[in-house]
Design an enzyme around this catalytic site. Structure first.
Site, short mmCIF file in Angstrom:
data_model
loop_
_atom_site.label_atom_id
_atom_site.label_comp_id
_atom_site.label_asym_id
_atom_site.label_seq_id
_atom_site.Cartn_x
_atom_site.Cartn_y
_atom_site.Cartn_z
CE LYS A 6 -3.78 -2.49 2.14
NZ LYS A 6 -4.44 -2.95 3.38
CG ASP B 15 -10.03 -0.69 5.54
OD1 ASP B 15 -9.82 -0.94 4.34
OD2 ASP B 15 -9.31 -1.11 6.45
CD GLN C 197 -3.37 -4.58 6.46
OE1 GLN C 197 -3.28 -3.58 5.76
NE2 GLN C 197 -4.03 -5.66 6.07
#
Ligand code: NAP
Length: 282
Positions: free
Chosen positions: A50, A117, A94
């Site tokens: 990422k 997200d 994460q």
């Protein structure tokens, strides 16, 4: 019949060009904070990828690495700082998180306009109401993959296998919002094959290599394989038995090279959207 390939790499390259052009026209650059707690090997790789993509596109990234024994309170305090820092436009924590951390509480603590997200209750609720704002990266990437190949779900029977909050449920909702007729299947579904055979579009997000066989697929269906797990040989594999499904389906997404590349680009798109949302309000 031999299925055509839903090439996520090609589709993500086209999307990247679009995002790069958009970023090129922006005066300031969005900044995403990527939070990793501990050393989960898959998370190390995902966060690294990422950050690399951010760098390639010109999105600013801030890597926040916390030790494995971080407490809930410590993580919450760190998130609060990121929530209130005007230089940070997007926050991604994460997963998986260590056992002592309540992942749902963490997700709920992220400021809704920075929740790239899309897992928090506000963004999930908006999606449910048909007013999507920041949508979970993988389902949004799947929709974009379909769009890239001009595959329209309107009025079609779409079956989503898997009902997680991060993939199955938001994907089903996006499909419903796009006027598909949606069926969700899961581990308690009886006679899965009878359900999947009804699908004009079949999406599998389970994580069991070989779960979807050619015999479970209607001839000419479009199969999007979201699963990523290791097969018996330790190789990355999707849920679909590629060779048998390929003979039945009209289109099939491979693993790797299908949904995966779209997911990361989707996160980049969400980061830009988060920046825009915050600057619209300012
Ligand atoms: P998850 O939370 O473990 O959910 C798996 C779902 O599959 C659950 O809803 C479960 O049903 C269902 N399931 C399990 N066994 C089944 C069976 N035999 N038949 C039908 N349904 C079954 O997983 P997830 O986070 O959604 O991820 C799913 C897969 O997608 C994983 O392989 C993951 O690695 C992959 N993934 C890929 C990407 C990407 O970018 N390519 C991104 C995210 C996830 P119950 O609800 O009844 O338990």
């Amino acid at each position: 019949m031999v299925a055509k390939i839903l090439d996520g790499k090609a589709a993500s390259v086209a999307w990247e060009a679009e995002l790069a052009a958009k970023l090129g026209n922006m005066q300031a650059k969005p900044c995403i904070a990527l939070v990793r707690v501990g050393e989960d090997p898959a998370s190390v790789t995902y966060v690294k990828k990422k950050i690399e993509m951010c760098t390639r596109l010109g999105i600013v990234s801030q890597f926040v690495h916390l030790p494995q024994n971080t407490t809930q309170d410590e993580l919450m305090a760190r998130l609060e700082k990121l929530n209130t820092d005007p230089r940070i436009h997007a926050i991604l924590v994460q997963v998986p998180l260590p056992d002592q951390i309540d992942a749902v509480a963490v997700q709920n603590a992220i400021a809704p306009l920075k929740d790239v997200d899309g897992f928090g209750p506000e963004n999930m609720g908006l999606l449910l109401m048909g007013r999507p704002r920041l949508v979970a990266a993988t389902p949004a990437g799947v929709m974009r993959l379909l769009k890239h190949y001009s595959l329209d779900v309107t009025g079609k029977n779409c079956v989503v296998v898997g009902r997680s909050n991060i993939v199955g449920k938001p994907l089903a909702q996006l499909l419903l919002n796009a006027d598909a007729t949606v069926t969700m299947a899961h581990s308690k579904t009886q006679n899965l094959a009878a359900v999947t055979k009804q699908a004009d579009f079949l999406f599998s997000a389970v994580g069991k290599p070989g779960l979807i066989t050619g015999a479970m697929v209607k001839k000419g269906a479009i199969v999007v394989d979201i699963g990523t797990s290791k097969n018996d040989e330790g190789k990355l594999a999707g849920d679909a038995q590629f060779e048998s499904v390929k003979k039945r389906a009209a289109w099939l997404s491979p693993v790797p090279g299908g949904v995966g590349p779209m997911t990361i680009m989707s996160l980049m798109a969400n980061t830009i959207s988060a920046y825009e949302l915050q600057n619209k309000r300012a």
